[in-house]
Scaffold this active site. Sequence first.
Site, PDB file in Angstrom:
ATOM      1  CB  SER A   1      -1.049   0.081   1.069  1.00  0.00           C
ATOM      2  OG  SER A   1      -2.082   0.868   1.011  1.00  0.00           O
ATOM      3  CD  GLU A   2      -1.258   3.935  -2.866  1.00  0.00           C
ATOM      4  OE1 GLU A   2      -1.382   2.558  -2.972  1.00  0.00           O
ATOM      5  OE2 GLU A   2      -2.272   4.630  -3.211  1.00  0.00           O
ATOM      6  CG  ASN A   3      -0.472   3.980   3.479  1.00  0.00           C
ATOM      7  OD1 ASN A   3      -0.846   3.005   2.825  1.00  0.00           O
ATOM      8  ND2 ASN A   3      -0.890   3.995   4.705  1.00  0.00           N
TER       9      ASN A   3
END
Lengths: 218, 231
Positions: A46-48
Amino acid sequence: MALDKVGIAKRIAQELKDGWYVNLGIGIPTLVANYIPQGIEVEFQSENGILGMGPFPFEGEEDADLINAGKQTITATKGAVFFDSAMSFAMIRGQHVQLTVLGAMEVSQNGDIANWKIPGKMVKGMGGAMDLVASADNIIVAMMHSNKAGESKILKQCTLPLTGVGCVKKVVTELAVMEIKDGKFHLIERAPGVSVEEIISKTEGELVVPDNVPEMVL
Amino acid sequence: MNKVVSNVSEALKGIEDNMTLMVGGFGLCGIPENSIAELVKLGVKNLTCISNNAGVDDFGLGLLLQQKQVKKMISSYVGENDEFERQMLSGELEVDLIPQGSLAERCRAGGAGIPAFFTPAGYGTEVAEGKEVRVFNGKPHILESALEADFAIVKAWKGDTEGNLVYKATARNFNPMMAMAGKITIAEVEELVPAGELDPNQIHTPGIFVQRIFQGEKFEKRIEQRTVRSK
């Protein structure tokens, strides 16, 4: 019958391959994680800032410091790792992530995608979508074939501001699985009970239809 | 070098109208909530805020928007805030939307002495308008410039008196790059410990990037999307 959101997610899950790192966008793509085919191992990014995203926490075990890119509370799997946003997009831009699944408002027959803005009406921002579509080799779009007014979202040319150009390889809708190549949509499979005629009538872009279009097996 | 200041008001000293601030966090996760509350109290106006998101209506940077303290937002995703959308569509608020990876890298570049870099993100879209395009390995890329700020305000889990920082889980997000890119970087931490207590092998942000550090009085840590499964 046309698929529901879960059906679309189940069909996309069939595209997962053992050993892949996968980024799932917000909405239908998130559901794909629930239907990983048996016997294969994939890891969700997840890009966070997490690799090794696990299922939602049990009630009472939510951690405000542990969320996915949709800001939902999540858990981390054994062997998970956290990192900052620059590192996260190094993984994405550097093509270390094998598959990206995201939603769209429109796609076009040359693989353009629009999903971040409706001028004058809605501006949510592109988030990580532009980085993802510009970098990933393998992009699957999960979307509805038409909008609420019944107009096709599978187009010759996108009408909304673009998120990326010539990047989408495959589209899974409630009606069909289509591949994009040579500037055309190619009908690969149809949803159970959905006719080829219905798909043709709801597709504005150029659609190549083979003689035999198998039904999806879910 | 001791970087400790006694409280949030001392930490934010020198922040004035018209300044550019970087504010760490992703959604409401890992935001410097004590500092944001203090900015509301200070009433500084015409701020340019660089932050991945704009908070929600009644928390995070949304609080500054409610008070009309923000002139311009530089963000990647702002979809959770009705007041933001209203101010943007009415033209009251200037908004620069940037792909998330480019935003992160532009902050990192600002702190790392790299004035600009090429990225494929945004090529062929309105993000590329007015930007230099160059083809590398057969693929077009656009030139993005570094970002810097008068003040960067970040939030960490633990910090020591030297300004070394450790983040928790996905609350790390934009904080490390923004810490690098502030002319003055303020770190708000949940737990402030004496130098030597943090394992040097495990520090995420070296104290050289931090000028002021303080322990936040309280952290609400609001959850934006509470999602659970049943046992």
